[in-house]
Scaffold this active site. Structure first.
Site, PDB file in Angstrom:
ATOM      1  N   ASP A  28      45.059 -10.824  49.780  1.00 40.88           N
ATOM      2  CA  ASP A  28      43.692 -11.037  49.307  1.00 40.88           C
ATOM      3  C   ASP A  28      43.521 -10.228  48.028  1.00 40.88           C
ATOM      4  O   ASP A  28      43.355  -8.998  48.078  1.00 40.88           O
ATOM      5  CB  ASP A  28      42.672 -10.558  50.348  1.00 40.88           C
ATOM      6  CG  ASP A  28      42.615 -11.453  51.557  1.00 40.88           C
ATOM      7  OD1 ASP A  28      42.084 -12.559  51.443  1.00 40.88           O
ATOM      8  OD2 ASP A  28      43.105 -11.038  52.632  1.00 40.88           O
ATOM      9  N   ARG A  63      43.690  -5.709  47.226  1.00 38.87           N
ATOM     10  CA  ARG A  63      44.652  -4.914  48.004  1.00 38.87           C
ATOM     11  C   ARG A  63      45.594  -4.117  47.114  1.00 38.87           C
ATOM     12  O   ARG A  63      46.097  -3.078  47.517  1.00 38.87           O
ATOM     13  CB  ARG A  63      45.487  -5.812  48.926  1.00 38.87           C
ATOM     14  CG  ARG A  63      44.699  -6.831  49.730  1.00 38.87           C
ATOM     15  CD  ARG A  63      43.564  -6.252  50.533  1.00 38.87           C
ATOM     16  NE  ARG A  63      42.959  -7.271  51.386  1.00 38.87           N
ATOM     17  CZ  ARG A  63      41.774  -7.166  51.955  1.00 38.87           C
ATOM     18  NH1 ARG A  63      41.045  -6.075  51.761  1.00 38.87           N
ATOM     19  NH2 ARG A  63      41.294  -8.130  52.717  1.00 38.87           N
ATOM     20  N   ARG A 101      31.039 -11.113  45.721  1.00 32.92           N
ATOM     21  CA  ARG A 101      32.328 -11.805  45.650  1.00 32.92           C
ATOM     22  C   ARG A 101      32.163 -13.232  45.146  1.00 32.92           C
ATOM     23  O   ARG A 101      33.120 -13.839  44.667  1.00 32.92           O
ATOM     24  CB  ARG A 101      32.990 -11.834  47.030  1.00 32.92           C
ATOM     25  CG  ARG A 101      33.322 -10.470  47.583  1.00 32.92           C
ATOM     26  CD  ARG A 101      33.623 -10.534  49.081  1.00 32.92           C
ATOM     27  NE  ARG A 101      34.806 -11.355  49.371  1.00 32.92           N
ATOM     28  CZ  ARG A 101      35.135 -11.746  50.610  1.00 32.92           C
ATOM     29  NH1 ARG A 101      34.367 -11.431  51.644  1.00 32.92           N
ATOM     30  NH2 ARG A 101      36.231 -12.466  50.795  1.00 32.92           N
ATOM     31  N   LYS A 150      38.694 -20.727  50.082  1.00 29.05           N
ATOM     32  CA  LYS A 150      38.100 -20.172  51.308  1.00 29.05           C
ATOM     33  C   LYS A 150      36.597 -20.023  51.107  1.00 29.05           C
ATOM     34  O   LYS A 150      36.132 -19.968  49.975  1.00 29.05           O
ATOM     35  CB  LYS A 150      38.756 -18.839  51.663  1.00 29.05           C
ATOM     36  CG  LYS A 150      38.561 -17.720  50.625  1.00 29.05           C
ATOM     37  CD  LYS A 150      39.352 -16.470  50.999  1.00 29.05           C
ATOM     38  CE  LYS A 150      39.021 -15.344  50.030  1.00 29.05           C
ATOM     39  NZ  LYS A 150      39.830 -14.149  50.268  1.00 29.05           N
ATOM     40  N   HIS A 151      35.809 -20.014  52.181  1.00 28.13           N
ATOM     41  CA  HIS A 151      36.161 -20.194  53.595  1.00 28.13           C
ATOM     42  C   HIS A 151      35.605 -21.545  53.991  1.00 28.13           C
ATOM     43  O   HIS A 151      34.402 -21.688  54.185  1.00 28.13           O
ATOM     44  CB  HIS A 151      35.568 -19.092  54.443  1.00 28.13           C
ATOM     45  CG  HIS A 151      35.903 -17.708  53.973  1.00 28.13           C
ATOM     46  ND1 HIS A 151      35.203 -17.060  52.970  1.00 28.13           N
ATOM     47  CD2 HIS A 151      36.883 -16.859  54.361  1.00 28.13           C
ATOM     48  CE1 HIS A 151      35.723 -15.842  52.790  1.00 28.13           C
ATOM     49  NE2 HIS A 151      36.744 -15.693  53.621  1.00 28.13           N
ATOM     50  N   HIS A 198      33.725 -10.493  60.347  1.00 25.47           N
ATOM     51  CA  HIS A 198      34.661  -9.475  60.817  1.00 25.47           C
ATOM     52  C   HIS A 198      34.095  -8.754  62.047  1.00 25.47           C
ATOM     53  O   HIS A 198      34.854  -8.213  62.855  1.00 25.47           O
ATOM     54  CB  HIS A 198      34.937  -8.433  59.731  1.00 25.47           C
ATOM     55  CG  HIS A 198      35.682  -8.984  58.541  1.00 25.47           C
ATOM     56  ND1 HIS A 198      35.042  -9.599  57.501  1.00 25.47           N
ATOM     57  CD2 HIS A 198      37.005  -8.994  58.262  1.00 25.47           C
ATOM     58  CE1 HIS A 198      35.947  -9.970  56.604  1.00 25.47           C
ATOM     59  NE2 HIS A 198      37.139  -9.620  57.039  1.00 25.47           N
ATOM     60  N   ASP A 244      41.064 -18.276  59.189  1.00 22.97           N
ATOM     61  CA  ASP A 244      40.823 -16.887  58.800  1.00 22.97           C
ATOM     62  C   ASP A 244      41.465 -16.039  59.902  1.00 22.97           C
ATOM     63  O   ASP A 244      41.979 -16.542  60.905  1.00 22.97           O
ATOM     64  CB  ASP A 244      39.320 -16.636  58.679  1.00 22.97           C
ATOM     65  CG  ASP A 244      38.984 -15.456  57.758  1.00 22.97           C
ATOM     66  OD1 ASP A 244      39.881 -14.637  57.485  1.00 22.97           O
ATOM     67  OD2 ASP A 244      37.824 -15.355  57.330  1.00 22.97           O
TER      68      ASP A 244
END
Length: 337
Positions: A69, A77, A141, A171-172, A184, A254
């Site tokens: 990601d 990351r 985002r 995504k998503h 999450h 996901d």
């Protein structure tokens, strides 16, 4: 027909910057289609190159997908001190008519960073369209707050990644922008009617349905399937993702370990396959959970195998790039990024 070299329909994480003996043996036996890296896996560039090489060695496939990601902003990351910091998607909104060019340039630069260490798939662009009152998990985002802006910048990002030898993942799908909680942590429920979803949320995915890979949303759409999140819903995947949206690329879940999903990991994976998912994604590297997912994981065959082959066929060597000039131009657009 399958063989000992046929990959299984799963993408998995690992625990650190070096594979453990147990992970090597498990991956060799299971043969996952691909892998995904997180910050816990990122050391120096040399360490990341060694890790991606080790992952591919376990499955014996030089083109095995290795995902990450890398959006920019809070979802990045790989970052300083070894790689540049990139702005969040929302920062492109202020760039006016030149936003698409700069978004594509940023994606091309990210692709250089990724391909240099053996990563060939980026979980971007994010095509979710946020609405007032939605959870901040999407927030800055998002490339815009209208489908048109998301389509414009999402396309630019996808093309920039592919020009750099990296496959994009939209995504998503079919849309996370209306979620009022973080998937999450909990299961979002969206109560917009079918017409509004089609008019707004689905539009960016329809416009970019030609791209090779997509990631599902752990979101319940009450107008479509009031009982199951999109990831586990045969109706959402068949009627909306494959039907109305027209996406015929490889569809992955996901992360199965997100708290939006409940129940044993074996059943989470099995339910996703029943719904029409091609490949499940498990990210946290916990061996007990990966073994449970593996119990339900079939070989990648039939339409899933066709879609996987078609996706990898779109990998191409990076286009020529004057790296210094490109970085200077990109940085000039975000002097305080």
């Amino acid at each position: 027909m399958t063989s000992a070299s046929t990959p299984r329909a799963v993408i998995l994480g690992c625990s650190g910057t070096v594979l453990t003996t147990e992970e090597r043996a498990f991956f060799r036996d299971l043969r996952p289609w691909g892998f995904i890296l997180f910050k816990r896996n990122i050391g120096t560039p040399e360490e990341v190159r060694a890790l991606t090489a080790s992952l591919r060695e376990t499955v014996g496939r030089a083109d095995a997908p290795i995902l990450i990601d890398q959006e920019g902003g809070r979802v990045q990351r790989m970052g300083p001190p070894h790689w540049p910091k990139y702005p969040a998607g929302g920062r492109f909104r202020a760039l006016g008519d030149g936003a698409a060019e700069i978004a594509g340039l940023g994606a091309r630069l990210m692709a250089h960073d990724l391909s240099d260490v053996g990563i060939n798939v980026d979980c971007a662009p994010m095509l979710d369209v946020p609405v007032a009152g939605s959870d901040n998990i999407i927030g800055d985002r998002a490339y815009g707050d209208t489908p048109e802006r998301v389509i414009e910048l999402g396309r630019a990002v996808a093309e920039g990644l592919m020009a750099g030898g990296v496959l994009p993942v939209i995504k998503h799908i079919p849309g996370h922008g209306r979620a009022t909680c973080d998937s999450h942590l909990d299961l979002p429920v969206v109560e917009a009617d079918r017409e509004e979803l089609s008019r707004s949320d689905f539009r960016p995915f329809r416009a970019l349905a030609d791209l090779p890979l997509a990631m599902s949303a752990h979101v319940v759409f009450t107008a479509l399937d009031p009982e199951r999140p999109a990831t586990l819903s045969e109706r959402v995947i068949g009627e909306i993702v494959r039907g109305e949206i027209g996406f015929d690329g490889l569809l992955m879940t996901d992360d199965l370990s997100m708290h939006a999903l409940q129940g044993p990991f074996r059943e989470r994976a099995a339910a996703a396959y029943r719904a029409g998912i091609d490949v499940v994604l498990h990210c946290n590297g916990r061996m007990d959970e990966m073994r449970a997912v593996a119990e339900a994981t079939p070989d990648l065959a039939g339409e899933g195998a066709r879609r996987a082959e078609a996706a990898l066929a779109r990998l191409a060597p990076p286009d020529a790039l004057d790296l210094a000039a490109a970085r200077a131009r990109f940085d000039a657009a975000f002097p305080t990024a």
